[in-house]
Write a protein that holds these residues in place. Structure first.
Motif, short mmCIF file in Angstrom:
data_model
loop_
_atom_site.label_atom_id
_atom_site.label_comp_id
_atom_site.label_asym_id
_atom_site.label_seq_id
_atom_site.Cartn_x
_atom_site.Cartn_y
_atom_site.Cartn_z
N VAL A 67 0.84 -1.21 0.00
CA VAL A 67 0.00 0.00 0.00
C VAL A 67 0.87 1.26 0.00
O VAL A 67 0.62 2.21 -0.75
CB VAL A 67 -0.95 -0.01 1.21
N ASN A 68 1.93 1.25 0.82
CA ASN A 68 2.82 2.42 0.85
C ASN A 68 3.58 2.59 -0.45
O ASN A 68 3.76 3.72 -0.92
CB ASN A 68 3.82 2.28 2.01
N MET A 69 4.05 1.51 -1.03
CA MET A 69 4.78 1.61 -2.28
C MET A 69 3.89 2.10 -3.42
O MET A 69 4.32 2.86 -4.28
CB MET A 69 5.39 0.25 -2.64
N LEU A 70 2.63 1.67 -3.43
CA LEU A 70 1.71 2.16 -4.45
C LEU A 70 1.41 3.64 -4.28
O LEU A 70 1.15 4.36 -5.25
CB LEU A 70 0.40 1.35 -4.40
N LYS A 71 1.46 4.10 -3.04
CA LYS A 71 1.22 5.53 -2.78
C LYS A 71 2.30 6.39 -3.43
O LYS A 71 2.02 7.49 -3.92
CB LYS A 71 1.16 5.76 -1.27
N TYR A 72 3.53 5.93 -3.42
CA TYR A 72 4.64 6.69 -3.99
C TYR A 72 5.16 6.07 -5.29
O TYR A 72 6.31 6.31 -5.66
CB TYR A 72 5.80 6.75 -2.97
N PHE A 73 4.32 5.28 -5.97
CA PHE A 73 4.79 4.53 -7.14
C PHE A 73 5.28 5.48 -8.24
O PHE A 73 6.36 5.27 -8.81
CB PHE A 73 3.65 3.65 -7.67
#
Length: 594
Positions: free
Chosen positions: A30-36
């Motif tokens: 979820v965090n990585m998708l936020k800053y993808f």
């Protein structure tokens, strides 16, 4: 440790580690998708991504631990109940609370470790995460020129190619050069073909152009009546342009001190210092409100003063004393450093010990104490020093003889004016009529209105500043209390998961996962709601951060009570029997009423 404790704890550790890894991976995704869009596609190395992922894993662990404890405890006791192991434990005379003890002790230790991690490890990791994430955001994307599209990733240049041949070949090249800072397209280069190749460890890029023309026009700096500006056209068979990519496509690391004010990177002691600083700022703003009001209303404050409250004055006195103490300490340090710089000690065996009354010159060698003698420098001359006494007496007599005598001034008698009577009514009317004719009353009203508006604007500005400071103060308090609530949430989830698993008697990843997700969503919503109330000042930050735990702990105690009685909360018969009991109570009440 008894065999029963080993059995229960061993059946808990496996699911706990598994669920913790799964939950941590989900939150990491979820965090990585936020800053993808901000971290990918910039040509970063493998270890940079691994470093960022490692920081994310540690920073989200406080949120993953409660869900892992809830799911693993529910699965553990669900499996024990499903395979009748929990029934055998109870039949042997061991209570449910005794069966919960090994996992409870482990969860208490885990909660304490989570608190230490929240207070010491996570703030440092957050600091490195913010710094690395900011550097990745600021880095330009990797050099990727596409055919038919203008590429402006290189500062000062806009490049377009019609066709790409192989890895480095280009055809139909058009380049706008804006590196000089001039507005407009004043430098244009066209070429039939070319090659773009990196060199020197990808720090530089060489663009070789073939069979092209360069158009360059000087910047128009004056009016249209001047002569036309110069226009150059240069044809070339081969031309090379070198681009410096070191500061454009390389990851430049920012100093970590730039994030020193963020509350997420502070431990409890640092948060307390931040709270004290914010309280000082708020108190100074409130004190300034009283001071500015006196300057706007000089007539009202001529005989009266706007006195701040005792709380503001006490805080102001405390802050001023701390500031003075700090200034005095800094001044002493600077003076001592300046003294050492101006008077370097050449012989380290001699030490000068200063005293306000006398100055004693001693040697630092203890072995020569018998031969050393203290030399005391006094402000008064010695009686045996006759030369100094005679020269001093002559200088005093010469200064007294040369000093002019001041002239005598006779004071004049003061004239006392005694008013015999006050103004008459006629004189008052004349003064009032004169004020009305000259417009003094209107000017006074306008001045008072202007002062009132100025005071209102000043109050509104300072009130906004105080509100912002108080909001920051509440956020700092929330960050402080979260270090305790996130650790206690592990124990709260254990109180819910363990007895609930003993009640439903279902293991695996079916019913336990569903129930765990439902309770975790409720926990997350309650946490966000309490923190929002605390940030807006609706409730106290202490209550807002503990709101979710205060709501879920009673459910945990209720499940423990029902599990001790082997209640069947998830079976229809339990609710049918409860409904029949309610109906019977109503029948009894009706019979008594009749």
């Amino acid at each position: 440790m008894k065999k029963l404790d080993k059995l229960i704890l061993g059946s808990f550790l496996g699911p706990f580690l598994l669920t913790f890894i799964v939950v941590d991976f989900i939150l990491l995704t979820v965090n990585m998708l936020k800053y993808f869009d901000e971290i990918f596609g910039k040509g970063l190395g493998f270890w940079i991504y691994m470093e960022l992922i490692g920081y994310f894993v540690i920073s989200i662990s406080p949120m993953a631990l409660p869900l892992a404890v809830l799911l693993s405890s529910l699965m553990t006791f669900g499996n024990l109940g499903e395979h009748f192991e929990l029934t055998a434990i109870k039949s042997s005379g061991i209570s449910l609370l005794r069966a919960l003890r090994p996992i409870g002790v482990f969860v208490i230790v885990l909660s304490f470790a989570a608190y230490l991690s929240n207070n010491y490890l996570v703030p440092k990791v957050n600091l490195k995460t913010f710094s690395l994430l900011y550097d990745i955001r600021m880095k330009s994307p990797s050099l990727d020129i596409k055919a038919g599209v203008f590429y402006d990733g290189i500062p000062g240049y806009s490049i377009k190619v019609n066709e790409k041949v192989g890895e480095f070949g280009l055809k139909g090249i058009l380049i706008y050069n804006h590196s000089s800072g001039a507005s407009g397209n004043l430098d244009l280069t066209l070429a039939d073909s070319g090659r773009m190749e990196p060199f020197f460890s990808d720090n530089y890029m060489k663009l070789s152009l073939y069979n092209g023309i360069n158009y360059r026009e000087a910047k128009l700096s004056r009016g249209i009546i001047d002569k036309p500006v110069e226009f150059d056209r240069t044809s070339f068979d081969a031309n090379e342009i070198v681009f410096d990519l070191n500061n454009t496509f390389k990851l430049n690391r920012t100093a970590e001190d730039a994030w020193s004010t963020n509350r997420s990177i502070k431990n409890i002691s640092e948060i307390k210092l931040g709270l004290d600083s914010i309280a000082t700022l708020v108190n100074d703003k409130r004190y300034q409100n009283y001071q500015s009001s006196e300057s706007i209303y000089p007539f009202f404050t001529r005989d009266r003063k706007f006195t701040p409250t005792d709380e503001i004055l006490e805080r102001k006195a405390l802050d001023d004393s701390i500031r003075n103490e700090k200034m005095t300490r800094d001044r002493k340090i600077s003076d001592s450093l300046e003294r050492v710089a101006n008077n370097p000690v050449k012989d380290t065996s001699m030490l000068l010990i200063e005293n306000p009354e006398v100055r004693t010159l001693t040697t630092s060698q203890d072995s020569v104490k018998s031969n050393s003698r203290n030399v005391i420098a006094s402000a008064k001359p010695s009686k045996t020093d006759s030369i100094f006494l005679q020269s001093k007496s002559k200088a005093d007599s010469n200064s007294q003889s040369n000093k002019p005598t001041p002239p005598k001034v006779t004071p004049k008698p003061a004239v006392k004016v005694v008013r015999t009577a006050l103004l008459t009514d006629e004189e008052h009317q004349k003064i009032d009529s004169l004020a009305e004719k000259q417009g003094f009353t209107k000017n006074a009203v306008m001045m008072a209105l202007s002062n009132s508006r100025s005071l209102k604007n000043n109050f509104s500005i300072r009130n906004t500043e105080i509100d912002n400071y108080e909001r920051d103060y509440r956020r700092f308090e929330i960050a402080w209390y979260q270090k305790y609530t996130q650790a206690f949430a592990c124990f709260a989830m254990f109180l819910i998961g363990a007895p609930l698993g003993a009640i439903i008697k279902k293991g695996g990843l079916g019913m336990p996962v569903l129930i765990s997700i439902i309770f975790f969503i409720v926990f997350y919503m309650l946490t966000m709601t309490g923190e929002k109330w605390a940030k807006e000042g609706v409730v106290d930050p202490l209550f807002g951060t503990w709101f979710s735990n205060l709501c879920l702990v009673p459910f945990g105690l209720f499940f423990v009570k029902q599990a001790r009685k082997d209640a069947r909360l998830f079976e229809p018969d339990f609710y049918l029997s409860a409904w029949k009991g309610v109906q019977n109570s109503f029948k009894v009440l009706r019979s008594k009423a009749n």
